[in-house]
Design a protein around this motif. Sequence first.
Motif: not given
Length: 297
Positions: A18-19, A24-25, A42-45, A281-283
Amino acid sequence: LDVCPSATMALLKDNFTGDLRLWNRPDVLTCTSWKAPIIWDGTFDPDIAQREVRRQNLTIGLTVFAVGRYLEKYLKRFLESAEKHFMVGQRVVYYVFTEQPAAVPRLALGPGRQLRVEFVVRERRWQDVSMARMRTLHEALGGRLGREAQFVLCMDVDQHFTGSFGPEVLADSVAQLHAWHYRWPRWLLPFERDARSAAALARHEGDFYYHAAVFGGSVAALRRLTAHCAQGLRLDRARGLEARWHDESHLNKFFWLYKPAKVLSPEFCWSPEIGRRAEIHHPRLLWARKEYAEVRD
Ligand code: UDP
Ligand code: MN
């Protein structure tokens, strides 16, 4: 940067690719004290987890109970929205548990997706319907469900998907932070406090308050979880007790004793009645309004 296993680590085991720039939270807790990831937008790809599930050719189960008036009120929307957002592109098997098999909506399912209807008897009280899920799930996981799926998510029906709910949530055991309680101090959390109950936690105990509307994991881990909770429920009943939040209290006791490998942020099961919160951010799954007068006797 706190070093915590990646959100996809549980699937990738030793070959994490992973990157880390995705971490970034800084505004939220992204790692538990036992080093399990708490996954936030934002914490996973999502692509890494997608590829890994396909590579391992996994089947993901989704169980839901729709007993009494909950079926007519919630099931269609739950399933239709799951077709749009739940594990899209993966092999999925829905297990709908109901006493009214003929009333289960017939949906056109996407490729690789199946729906099975399992008969359950209707308990008289809504609390008993909710609690009986643990024993029923335990049996199902020991039967066809456990043979067909490798990972299973167990959910309430009174909610619907509004955003991608994909393989990034998978791990050996998965717990959901409760949307109403994730900001509360530990001593205020609504754990069962009666020391006579099998679900009891003392004032200094408990990590987070988890929501029983979403939990999951590998078949083996869920067999242990459901066995533990069903046993606790049985012990309490034999003593004439009922824990404060029923099966959820026993689930919280289990996750205190056996820490979840992954924790889902409240974005994965959000209550719109809470209103806007900067960190949400995104429910991905929204609770239905509590229309208890319509669904509970
Ligand atoms: N449930 C059901 N019929 C009932 C009571 C409960 O099908 O009469 C199932 C349904 O999946 C529901 C879950 O058990 O979502 C938990 O009950 P509920 O959602 O009412 O509990 P709450 O979310 O308010 O704790
Ligand atoms: Mn519910």
